[in-house]
Design a protein around this motif. Sequence first.
Motif, short mmCIF file in Angstrom:
data_model
loop_
_atom_site.label_atom_id
_atom_site.label_comp_id
_atom_site.label_asym_id
_atom_site.label_seq_id
_atom_site.Cartn_x
_atom_site.Cartn_y
_atom_site.Cartn_z
N ILE A 1 44.52 52.91 41.92
CA ILE A 1 44.91 52.61 43.48
C ILE A 1 45.97 52.02 43.10
CG2 ILE A 1 43.68 50.60 43.44
CD1 ILE A 1 42.84 51.84 46.48
N ASP A 2 46.91 52.07 44.17
CA ASP A 2 48.23 51.32 44.31
C ASP A 2 47.93 49.79 44.88
OD1 ASP A 2 49.64 53.41 42.87
OD2 ASP A 2 50.31 54.11 44.53
N VAL A 3 48.66 48.78 44.20
CA VAL A 3 48.55 47.69 44.93
C VAL A 3 49.79 47.06 44.87
CG1 VAL A 3 46.21 47.08 44.43
CG2 VAL A 3 48.05 46.44 42.67
N LYS A 4 50.16 46.17 45.85
CA LYS A 4 51.52 45.30 46.13
C LYS A 4 51.63 44.26 45.04
CE LYS A 4 51.94 46.52 50.75
NZ LYS A 4 52.28 46.07 52.36
N GLU A 5 50.55 43.67 44.55
CA GLU A 5 50.59 42.77 43.56
C GLU A 5 51.19 43.15 41.95
OE1 GLU A 5 51.33 39.45 41.86
OE2 GLU A 5 50.08 39.10 43.84
N THR A 6 52.26 42.74 41.58
CA THR A 6 52.57 43.30 40.31
C THR A 6 52.43 42.39 39.13
OG1 THR A 6 55.09 42.44 40.86
CG2 THR A 6 54.26 44.76 41.56
N ASN A 7 51.86 41.12 39.57
CA ASN A 7 51.74 40.03 38.26
C ASN A 7 50.47 40.38 37.77
OD1 ASN A 7 51.09 37.78 36.80
ND2 ASN A 7 52.32 36.41 38.17
N THR A 8 50.54 40.96 36.57
CA THR A 8 49.30 41.19 36.07
C THR A 8 48.27 40.05 35.67
OG1 THR A 8 50.26 41.13 33.68
CG2 THR A 8 50.22 43.14 34.70
N GLU A 9 48.60 38.67 35.67
CA GLU A 9 47.98 37.71 35.43
C GLU A 9 47.32 37.51 36.67
OE1 GLU A 9 50.05 34.19 34.07
OE2 GLU A 9 50.56 34.97 32.20
N GLN A 10 47.85 37.55 37.71
CA GLN A 10 47.09 37.62 39.10
C GLN A 10 46.10 38.66 39.37
OE1 GLN A 10 47.11 34.91 40.82
NE2 GLN A 10 46.32 35.47 42.71
N ILE A 11 46.58 39.67 38.83
CA ILE A 11 45.36 41.12 38.99
C ILE A 11 44.34 40.75 38.25
CG2 ILE A 11 45.06 43.38 38.33
CD1 ILE A 11 46.99 43.24 40.44
N THR A 12 44.26 39.75 37.03
CA THR A 12 43.29 39.60 36.20
C THR A 12 42.34 38.51 36.92
OG1 THR A 12 44.36 40.10 34.28
CG2 THR A 12 42.42 38.62 34.17
N VAL A 13 42.88 37.66 37.84
CA VAL A 13 42.35 36.49 38.41
C VAL A 13 41.65 37.21 39.45
CG1 VAL A 13 42.50 34.63 40.16
CG2 VAL A 13 43.67 34.68 37.91
N ILE A 14 42.20 38.21 40.18
CA ILE A 14 41.58 38.83 41.37
C ILE A 14 40.41 39.64 41.15
CG2 ILE A 14 42.06 40.52 43.51
CD1 ILE A 14 45.08 39.37 43.47
N LEU A 15 40.67 40.36 39.94
CA LEU A 15 39.49 41.08 39.41
C LEU A 15 38.32 40.37 38.90
CD1 LEU A 15 38.54 43.85 38.39
CD2 LEU A 15 39.37 43.49 36.01
N ASN A 16 38.61 39.07 38.42
CA ASN A 16 37.51 38.28 38.05
C ASN A 16 36.64 37.78 39.35
OD1 ASN A 16 37.54 38.29 35.21
ND2 ASN A 16 39.05 36.76 35.15
N TYR A 17 37.73 37.56 40.43
CA TYR A 17 36.97 37.06 41.67
C TYR A 17 35.98 38.05 42.36
CZ TYR A 17 40.20 32.88 42.06
OH TYR A 17 40.56 31.63 41.86
N ILE A 18 36.44 39.30 42.07
CA ILE A 18 35.88 40.39 42.88
C ILE A 18 34.34 40.58 41.96
CG2 ILE A 18 35.59 43.10 42.80
CD1 ILE A 18 38.81 43.20 43.08
N PHE A 19 34.55 40.32 40.65
CA PHE A 19 33.23 40.45 39.70
C PHE A 19 32.16 39.46 40.16
CE2 PHE A 19 35.51 42.77 36.07
CZ PHE A 19 35.24 44.00 36.70
N ASN A 20 32.88 38.18 40.57
CA ASN A 20 32.10 36.77 40.78
C ASN A 20 31.39 36.97 42.20
OD1 ASN A 20 32.99 35.63 38.64
ND2 ASN A 20 34.52 34.08 39.50
N ASP A 21 32.11 37.77 43.05
CA ASP A 21 31.45 38.10 44.44
C ASP A 21 30.80 39.34 44.51
OD1 ASP A 21 32.96 36.25 45.76
OD2 ASP A 21 34.51 37.41 46.75
N HIS A 22 30.78 40.14 43.62
CA HIS A 22 29.80 41.55 43.61
C HIS A 22 29.15 41.73 42.31
CE1 HIS A 22 31.85 43.06 47.17
NE2 HIS A 22 32.97 42.29 46.71
N PRO A 23 27.93 41.25 42.24
CA PRO A 23 26.82 41.54 40.87
C PRO A 23 26.63 43.04 40.79
CG PRO A 23 25.63 40.54 42.75
CD PRO A 23 27.17 40.60 43.26
N GLU A 24 26.76 43.83 41.88
CA GLU A 24 26.43 45.08 41.75
C GLU A 24 27.59 45.96 41.32
OE1 GLU A 24 29.11 45.21 45.42
OE2 GLU A 24 28.03 43.81 44.21
#
Length: 384
Positions: A87-110
């Motif tokens: 999927i394409d996203v507008k965020e191009t900073n990979t460090e921020q992508i990693t932060v957001i990915l961790n937040y998704i995991f923190n919100d979604h145990p499924e």
Amino acid sequence: GKNMGEKKHSILKKVLILIFSAVIGITIGVVGISYWNDVQLETQNDLIDEIYAKDKHYQYYYSKLNAKDKDTYKRMYFAMATFKDEIDVKETNTEQITVILNYIFNDHPELYYIDGEYEYVKETDTLTFYPRFVMNKKEVESKNSQLKEITAEVVEKAKSQKDDLTKAKVIYDYIIENTKYVERKGKDQDVIGALLEHETVCAGYARAYQLLMNQVGVPCSYIVGDSKIETENSPGYEGHAWNMVKINDDYYYCDPTWGDDANKYGAHTCYAYFMMDSDDMLRCYTTDDFYEKTKNPSVSYFKDNHIYMESYNENIVSNAIQLGLKNKSRVAEVKCGSQSVYNRLKKRLTKDYLAYEQLKKNGCWSDNTRYACLDELKVIELYY
């Protein structure tokens, strides 16, 4: 000459018309492609919003993001939830992508079927995100079916309770009674380990509690940090995971890992780590990210069960002993409302034979009686 000139002019005119037509065609083509891409993007955004709106998890970490990062979060979540390869996203900073990915995991145990690592292709103003799936859709559907079947009874039991505190206790008891703290090198971090295989570590306990709490309608998030104290299920000063629960528009903290107390006096469910306020929580842990302060604590397992000692009162110890007999745990837990009350109770217990007096009074004294003092939380436990 005149005829030839007119002929040349006529040819030139036709060439110019052809060139103009080609330019118009290309322009229309580009506009058409652009329009089609916009339509596709809009359609995809509508679908992303639709999928996101169906999600019933308490999205605590999502709420902490700005508008741009919320959009990235939703798009990445959409790809993972619907098994999209990219999927394409507008965020191009990979460090921020990693932060957001961790937040998704923190919100979604499924999302247990997604690897924490990912791949990407970065361009000037977009980044293509490639999630890593460790299971295919059919395998996930099979696991989800097993999860639903094995937890159906406890979910129904919790839903039938009259208040959120009781619902939370039903889930807390279930996780502890059906899970064993076991390290298994990479297979112990998720809800599958906790709920299907019954062996996990703190991450699995916390994610399983989060999953089931959200299913019964009690907002619950996943908190990560370090432990400040040492327990049977956690050496001190190491990474740890626990939960934040929202009840009556206020915030409390539960740690089913530490609640699964398998100490030398015998395994039992410890409620010292059930519905802690933020002050008590911070005595036990440091958080890596966000947490919420308990504004006006009104929810208390100890107060509800008359085992909370606001001022010194030995009848509270008797209440705790009777509760331990009633629930067959043969463990009495008392929480003190102040340091002075706790110090006095501890002194009476350690030097003045309080345990002997109270247990004999309740007809359950034995030579095997032991006690434990949880100084950080001002809780005393008797094992009898």
